[in-house]
Design an enzyme around this catalytic site. Sequence first.
Site, PDB file in Angstrom:
ATOM      1  N   TYR A   1     -11.816  -4.947  11.456  1.00  0.00           N
ATOM      2  CA  TYR A   1     -10.557  -4.200  11.428  1.00  0.00           C
ATOM      3  C   TYR A   1      -9.881  -4.214  12.795  1.00  0.00           C
ATOM      4  CZ  TYR A   1      -7.467  -0.092  11.125  1.00  0.00           C
ATOM      5  OH  TYR A   1      -6.384   0.750  11.168  1.00  0.00           O
TER       6      TYR A   1
ATOM      7  N   SER B   1      -2.712  -0.788  15.202  1.00  0.00           N
ATOM      8  CA  SER B   1      -3.511   0.421  15.398  1.00  0.00           C
ATOM      9  C   SER B   1      -3.892   0.518  16.861  1.00  0.00           C
ATOM     10  CB  SER B   1      -4.778   0.360  14.532  1.00  0.00           C
ATOM     11  OG  SER B   1      -5.708   1.351  14.903  1.00  0.00           O
TER      12      SER B   1
ATOM     13  N   ASN C   1       2.026  -2.181   5.522  1.00  0.00           N
ATOM     14  CA  ASN C   1       1.262  -0.978   5.805  1.00  0.00           C
ATOM     15  C   ASN C   1      -0.190  -1.043   5.335  1.00  0.00           C
ATOM     16  OD1 ASN C   1       0.684   2.122   5.795  1.00  0.00           O
ATOM     17  ND2 ASN C   1       0.598   1.536   3.626  1.00  0.00           N
TER      18      ASN C   1
ATOM     19  N   SER D   1      -0.350   5.548  -1.552  1.00  0.00           N
ATOM     20  CA  SER D   1      -1.332   6.532  -1.095  1.00  0.00           C
ATOM     21  C   SER D   1      -1.303   6.614   0.424  1.00  0.00           C
ATOM     22  CB  SER D   1      -2.745   6.159  -1.571  1.00  0.00           C
ATOM     23  OG  SER D   1      -3.151   4.930  -1.008  1.00  0.00           O
TER      24      SER D   1
ATOM     25  N   GLY E   1       0.810  -1.218   0.000  1.00  0.00           N
ATOM     26  CA  GLY E   1       0.000   0.000   0.000  1.00  0.00           C
ATOM     27  C   GLY E   1       0.840   1.263   0.000  1.00  0.00           C
ATOM     28  N   GLY E   2       1.948   1.241  -0.736  1.00  0.00           N
ATOM     29  CA  GLY E   2       2.900   2.348  -0.668  1.00  0.00           C
ATOM     30  C   GLY E   2       2.641   3.493  -1.617  1.00  0.00           C
TER      31      GLY E   2
END
Length: 256
Positions: free
Chosen positions: A160, A147, A95, A22, A19-20
């Site tokens: 999540y 998180s 990520n 955005s 996911g690099g």
Amino acid sequence: MTSFATFHDLADTSVFITGGGSGIGAALTEGFLAQGAKVAFVQRSDASEFVAQISGKYVHDPLCLPCDITDIAALTDAMHTAARAHGPITRLINNAANDTRQDIVDTTVRDWDASQNVNLRPHFFTAQTAAPMMKAAGYGSIVNFSSISYMMGMAGMAGYVTAKAAVTGLTRALARELGPDQIRVNAVMPGWVLTQRQMDLWATPEDLAAHLARQCLPEHLAPRDIVDAVLFLSSQASRMMTGQAMVVDGGVAVSG
């Protein structure tokens, strides 16, 4: 990007980021490039505009590999492509995530599985793929994104939150298993980072004010605020840190 710190040992290292292209991932890609690293990243959405913006700014240009990370075969193929281009991967940054909100009554089995397939499963299989490369190199660092959401017990995103709790357990397990090969595994636990996605979908004035009131530091987090923590954990500056979860949230959660 102006770096707050320089980690000289990251120059010319082979870095792989999920996911690099955005949000936080784009900040990470540029952060590693600014250190002189060779960065390959996977992204499901079109990242051509981002790549065009940063190409030519640093010693190395980024290598964007379009990929849906729920397709593990495609993900591992992308990692091997990155290794052929940049050398064996010695820095892995897990990520990519999807924090779409969904009430418990509306969550289907398919929804639940889809959340785990993005937010947890890739973390294991990227580590499985990178570990032999790191072992051969004699060292490596894996940084998994967790998180603070599970520490806060946030509602409306059970899949999540569950996955992010599991990421810290996976991090500890991998640190124990891979440590004998000098491979370190740590987690970063961001607070509410105001990416464009967050601003577009969920950042109401009321929620922003309420969250800021929970922080010790009276300033909202931006993607840039996560970068140096990840660089530190990827660098030999943190050579004796493994199995840890580093909170970067402005002072909301207590981890010690």
